[in-house]
Design a protein around this motif. Structure first.
Motif, PDB file in Angstrom:
ATOM      1  N   ASP A 142       0.796  -1.037  -0.025  1.00  0.00           N
ATOM      2  CA  ASP A 142       0.018   0.051  -0.006  1.00  0.00           C
ATOM      3  C   ASP A 142       0.894   1.803   0.069  1.00  0.00           C
ATOM      4  O   ASP A 142       0.093   2.324  -0.010  1.00  0.00           O
ATOM      5  N   ARG A 143       2.137   1.316   0.325  1.00  0.00           N
ATOM      6  CA  ARG A 143       3.270   2.107   0.326  1.00  0.00           C
ATOM      7  C   ARG A 143       4.128   2.148  -0.867  1.00  0.00           C
ATOM      8  O   ARG A 143       4.554   3.334  -1.354  1.00  0.00           O
ATOM      9  N   ILE A 144       4.191   1.300  -0.999  1.00  0.00           N
ATOM     10  CA  ILE A 144       5.514   0.434  -1.850  1.00  0.00           C
ATOM     11  C   ILE A 144       5.314  -0.165  -2.922  1.00  0.00           C
ATOM     12  O   ILE A 144       5.136  -1.571  -3.183  1.00  0.00           O
ATOM     13  N   PRO A 145       3.937   0.000  -3.994  1.00  0.00           N
ATOM     14  CA  PRO A 145       3.525  -0.872  -4.931  1.00  0.00           C
ATOM     15  C   PRO A 145       4.690  -1.769  -5.387  1.00  0.00           C
ATOM     16  O   PRO A 145       4.643  -2.877  -6.029  1.00  0.00           O
ATOM     17  N   ASP A 146       6.178  -1.349  -5.733  1.00  0.00           N
ATOM     18  CA  ASP A 146       7.175  -2.009  -6.556  1.00  0.00           C
ATOM     19  C   ASP A 146       8.183  -1.637  -6.172  1.00  0.00           C
ATOM     20  O   ASP A 146       8.320  -0.215  -6.219  1.00  0.00           O
ATOM     21  N   TRP A 147       8.164  -2.304  -4.869  1.00  0.00           N
ATOM     22  CA  TRP A 147       9.851  -2.064  -4.041  1.00  0.00           C
ATOM     23  C   TRP A 147      11.480  -1.802  -4.854  1.00  0.00           C
ATOM     24  O   TRP A 147      11.767  -1.124  -4.956  1.00  0.00           O
TER      25      TRP A 147
END
Length: 729
Positions: A298-303
């Protein structure tokens, strides 16, 4: 009833039952108890008193060995001493000019340096109960004007007179080392509860719990005490270079892309930056049904894309984690059955209330005394590091209720003290990996015995006003007095109202942070440089250039801390114990050995500076020389900071840079400033510069290709690889 031991007992008149160059021991109570003193190191005495079964267990348990390793890195004594009886009764033990007298007519201990008594402490040892519940009481006598320093973090006075601290109360922010400028120090070696009460006039009462008493006494200058204390309890290794660059703390609720855009904005204005600390909640954690980490979608969709974008900007990423698993998940139930979670007195997993890192959701705490659980947590973070997380941040100093127990048997005060140590050790192992020597940082606010083994300590949350600015500075000096080499500062607080942060305060706070171990901008827009006018932003860029030019010196100070235990920011009481006038100046400090920094602490610009006795000082802004023991009123502009070079020292500066990736490790220096005739090797990262004096001149090797700025009255002559500094004719 437990036995009573008085140091005035006649047993001390009968003589020791053991006497070697490093150890003296008396038998007590039909030889069921022993009182042992060791010459643990030069100027260090170790006193242990208790039942022989406690002092000399037949076979240490794994739990006991683990706890001993948390407390000390050097168990065996390395010093030697002489022991002789005194005509007045009792005995005198001597190591060089450090002396310890035991017993005699006043039933106490007397520490001395040479012929001067520096401390007196009564040691009537009467455990209040049996077994591990024993209560051991020490009563120190203090002179009316004697200060006591150390004992952890303080946002107010560095002198701890007038306070009461409990070692396992997280709010007290306590650490175990106490010392006095008179020349003594004290450390109770235990994970159990220790209470320090300095509220009474002329007295310092220490109460320690446990089956036996294990006490270290130090004699010497504060710098010698810190050296011996950290050699005994452990020191941090040298971190990488990038953590010494400027940090940005993401604002709560801010997206990663917004934070990276702030980085681009700063860089576009010529402002340097190296690291981004992502805000709570944790950016990764265990999946609900598998012991595998997943990134917060929810914060970083694609790390991976996020890490690549940061890498393209030469920005290192740090983020929070929690040492546990969320309640109400299948993994929580599985690990409860497996015994991997801390449990209450009924054997049920204890549920920790929600924290900022958990997003307010309750969770079970991993039992890090369990080797398999601790290994898994380390391995998962090692994988996260390999995927682009450069530094984890973890707050693990929980106020665990009595009755919560670990598998190893730790509970109560012992568990509250040991748990943050176990958490930090596991995370540091993940960051440092298999490298030798271990390098890397993990961020935390936790304070516990042994915290000085880890290189990066976060500063306190304070208000966005002048008092908050003073509090963060005093906090760093206080933990420095307690053996912590590096504590960083936040430039403001994104959690507090920002309307009190004026341009003047912002720049004064920034200047202090530049001349410190390190600092971080706060990502709240109202606390970023873009919130201020163009003139203020230009001054921010000016100070950031100074920060990067100072990196070789700051890195050198931290490198020295690996060998000496001395902090980056050193209080006046620590650096100048013999100059009582200096001790009151508790917002001045030495930055390493060469620079005296006197930050402007009030609006208006005018500030008083005290230059300590024993040295002469050179003003970095004017080049003027001042004698020590003098006070001056200065009015620095917002582009300057009262900084004075210590005579006989040098300051080596590197180039300005946008980030540490631009710094050529083969050429980290650009310029050298000299403060009078050089007498000391400079403090600098990877130092290869050496000073030799002969016939009134200084001969220096290692300055090839550097600009040299001698102070007034000196001249420079180069002879191949050697530089000669002599008096101008």
């Amino acid at each position: 009833m437990s036995p009573t031991i008085e140091l005035a007992d006649q047993v001390f008149e009968t003589g020791p039952v053991v006497m070697t160059p490093s150890c003296v021991e008396w038998a007590l109570h039909a030889d069921e108890w022993r009182f042992r003193i060791e010459a643990h190191a030069p100027g260090v005495f170790r006193l242990r008193c208790g039942p022989r079964t406690w002092l000399e267990p037949a076979k240490p348990t794994p739990r006991a060995q683990r706890q001993a390793d948390m407390l000390l890195v050097r168990q065996e004594p390395v010093g030697e001493m002489e022991c002789r009886p005194l005509e007045s009764g009792g005995w005198r033990l001597t190591q060089g000019d450090a002396g310890l007298e035991v017993g005699g007519p006043d039933a106490g201990l007397r520490l001395s340096r040479g012929d001067q008594c520096v401390a007196r402490v009564r040691l009537p040892v009467r455990p209040a109960g049996g077994g591990d519940a024993g209560l051991w009481t020490l009563a120190w006598t203090l002179e009316p004007d004697e200060g006591v320093y150390g004992l952890g973090e303080s946002l107010a006075s560095l002198d701890r007179r007038g306070v009461r601290l409990v070692s396992d109360a997280p709010a007290d922010r306590a650490l175990p080392l106490a010392w006095s400028p008179r020349g003594w120090g004290m450390h109770v070696n235990t994970l159990d509860r220790v209470e320090h009460d300095l509220r009474a006039e002329g007295a310092y009462a220490v109460q320690a719990r446990g089956a036996g008493l294990d006490l270290f006494l130090f004699v010497g200058e504060p710098s010698e005490i810190l050296n011996q204390y950290t050699a005994l309890t452990g020191r941090a290794g040298q971190p990488n270079l990038w953590p010494m660059g400027v940090w940005l703390d993401q604002a709560p609720g801010q997206s990663v892309e917004a934070s990276l855009q702030q980085v681009r904005s700063l860089r576009g204005q010529g402002m340097a930056l190296d690291a981004l600390l992502l805000a709570d909640p944790a950016i990764l954690g265990f999946q609900v049904d598998k012991p595998v980490f997943e990134w917060a979608a929810d914060r970083i969709p694609d790390w991976r894309a996020c890490a690549a974008a940061a890498s393209a900007l030469d920005v290192h990423l740090a983020g929070a984690c929690i040492p546990g698993v969320l309640q109400g998940t299948p993994l929580f139930d599985e690990w409860a059955d497996r015994g991997w979670l801390l449990c209450d007195d009924e054997g049920e997993p204890w549920v920790c209330p929600g924290t900022p890192a958990s997003g307010g959701r309750p969770f079970g705490l991993l039992d890090l005394t369990h080797r398999d659980a601790a290994r898994l947590w380390t391995e998962r973070h090692l994988q996260a590091v390999e995927e682009g997380l450069d530094a984890p941040a973890c707050q693990a100093q929980f106020d665990l209720p009595d009755g919560i127990e670990a598998r190893g048997g730790e509970t109560g005060a012992v568990l509250r003290t040991a748990y943050p140590h176990l958490a930090r050790r596991a995370l540091f192992d993940a960051v440092a990996g298999p490298r030798t020597p271990q390098e890397g940082v993990m961020l935390s606010r936790d304070l516990f015995p042994g915290v000085q083994r880890f290189a990066w300590q976060q500063g306190p949350d304070v208000d966005n006003d002048w008092d908050g600015y003073a509090a963060t500075l005093r906090a760093a000096l206080a933990v420095g007095n307690s053996g912590v080499a590096v504590q960083t500062h936040r430039l403001g607080n994104a959690q507090r109202p920002a309307d009190t942060m004026t341009p003047e305060l912002y720049l004064r706070w920034l200047a202090m942070g530049v001349f410190s171990a390190n600092f971080s901008f706060q990502g709240l827009p109202a606390l970023m440089p873009d919130a201020f006018d163009a003139d203020t932003r230009a001054l921010v860029a000016h100070w950031l250039q100074w920060r990067y030019r100072l990196l070789p010196y700051v890195a050198g100070i931290i490198d020295d801390a690996v060998r000496t235990g001395l902090p980056v920011q050193r209080s006046m009481a620590q650096a100048y114990p013999a100059d009582a006038d200096a001790h009151a100046w508790d917002t001045q400090y030495l930055l390493g050995p060469a620079l005296l920094v006197a930050p402007v602490m009030r609006p208006g610009g005018a500030t008083e500076v005290y230059l300590p006795r024993g040295d002469a000082w050179w003003d970095l802004n004017t080049g003027w020389r001042y004698e020590g023991g003098t006070r001056w009123t200065v009015r620095p502009g917002l582009d300057t900071l009262p900084v004075f070079g210590r005579e006989g020292h040098m300051l080596c500066l590197g180039p300005a840079a946008q980030h540490t990736g631009e710094i050529n490790s083969a050429r980290i220096l650009e310029e050298v400033w000299m403060f009078g005739m050089p007498e000391h090797n400079p403090v600098v990262m990877r130092n290869k510069i050496r000073v030799m004096q002969m016939q009134g001149s200084s001969y220096i090797k290692g300055l090839e290709g550097l600009r040299i700025l001698p102070s007034e009255g000196l001249e420079v002559k180069r002879r191949g690889a050697e530089v000669r500094i002599s008096r101008a004719r």
